[in-house]
Design an enzyme around this catalytic site. Structure first.
Site, mmCIF file in Angstrom:
data_model
loop_
_atom_site.group_PDB
_atom_site.id
_atom_site.type_symbol
_atom_site.label_atom_id
_atom_site.label_comp_id
_atom_site.label_asym_id
_atom_site.label_seq_id
_atom_site.Cartn_x
_atom_site.Cartn_y
_atom_site.Cartn_z
ATOM 1 N N HIS A 114 -1.989 7.930 6.919
ATOM 2 C CA HIS A 114 -0.968 8.729 6.218
ATOM 3 C C HIS A 114 -1.580 10.023 5.683
ATOM 4 C CE1 HIS A 114 2.717 6.417 6.176
ATOM 5 N NE2 HIS A 114 2.144 5.333 5.685
ATOM 6 N N HIS A 142 -4.248 2.025 7.698
ATOM 7 C CA HIS A 142 -2.862 2.501 7.773
ATOM 8 C C HIS A 142 -2.638 3.624 6.744
ATOM 9 C CE1 HIS A 142 1.660 1.570 7.982
ATOM 10 N NE2 HIS A 142 1.556 2.328 6.918
ATOM 11 N N GLU A 143 -3.123 3.389 5.520
ATOM 12 C CA GLU A 143 -2.910 4.387 4.451
ATOM 13 C C GLU A 143 -3.746 5.647 4.692
ATOM 14 O OE1 GLU A 143 -0.394 3.771 2.840
ATOM 15 O OE2 GLU A 143 -0.287 1.599 3.057
ATOM 16 N N GLN A 176 3.143 9.932 1.142
ATOM 17 C CA GLN A 176 4.474 9.315 1.192
ATOM 18 C C GLN A 176 5.345 9.679 0.002
ATOM 19 O OE1 GLN A 176 2.560 5.299 2.051
ATOM 20 N NE2 GLN A 176 4.535 5.076 3.077
ATOM 21 N N GLY A 200 0.835 -1.194 0.000
ATOM 22 C CA GLY A 200 0.000 0.000 0.000
ATOM 23 C C GLY A 200 0.872 1.246 0.000
ATOM 24 N N CYS A 236 5.961 -0.243 7.035
ATOM 25 C CA CYS A 236 5.655 0.941 6.222
ATOM 26 C C CYS A 236 6.858 1.273 5.361
ATOM 27 C CB CYS A 236 5.343 2.109 7.164
ATOM 28 S SG CYS A 236 4.944 3.635 6.305
ATOM 29 N N LEU A 237 6.615 1.597 4.101
ATOM 30 C CA LEU A 237 7.722 1.936 3.199
ATOM 31 C C LEU A 237 8.440 3.208 3.647
ATOM 32 C CD1 LEU A 237 6.060 1.133 -0.254
ATOM 33 C CD2 LEU A 237 7.743 -0.236 1.006
HETATM 34 NI NI NI Z 1 2.844 3.349 5.605
#
Ligand code: NI
Length: 168
Positions: A138, A134-135, A51, A46, A92-93
């Protein structure tokens, strides 16, 4: 399509609040395609526009095993949440190498626009429920480590700053 640079925690830009997309046009479709390529390349399941330093409400997700099911959520809203909660280990990236357990509702119903700008609703459960929440955090400027204790957060912060200095 292009692979975009992913902001790394504790970059302050990860805490900006994303604005709703006014119109789903070619610019947004290009962003969706670039975000999808960036997510697959990472690889991740995701990615939120925040991000990649675009502060508009766009999310791409693919939780399928063979990476064949891209899901696009533009201007997502939670319209129902289950009372049941699940613990799930999240990563998380933007916080590479960190995996921590977070508790969240285990089913959420989302309304959003798709890549064509058409509205739809989706009941998300299991890993998809974890991922969309989660997204969506963000987009509100919240990174999952903010659910952890202050001590853990400051440890993760120093670890990330150190990695950054090493050029990792
Ligand atoms: Ni993330």
């Amino acid at each position: 399509m292009a692979v975009l640079e992913i902001l790394k925690y504790p970059d302050p830009r990860l805490h900006l609040v994303a604005q709703p997309v006014a119109i789903v046009d070619e610019r947004i479709r290009q962003l969706v395609d670039d975000m999808a390529q960036t997510m697959y390349e990472a690889p991740g399941i995701g990615l939120a526009a925040t991000q990649v330093n675009v502060h508009e409400q766009v999310i791409v997700i693919d939780v399928s095993d063979d990476k064949s099911t891209l899901e696009v959520f533009i201007n997502p809203k939670i319209i129902a949440l289950s009372d049941e909660a699940i613990d799930h280990e999240e990563g998380c990236l933007s916080v590479p190498g960190v995996f921590e357990t977070v508790e969240r509702p285990d089913t959420v119903t989302i309304s959003a626009l798709n890549r064509d700008g058409d509205p739809y609703e989706k009941v998300c459960s299991g890993i998809l429920a974890v991922c969309i929440q989660h997204e969506m955090d963000h987009l509100q400027g919240k990174v999952f480590v903010q659910y952890l204790s202050r001590l853990k957060q400051s440890r993760i912060k120093s670890k990330m700053v150190k990695l950054e200095r090493q050029g990792a």
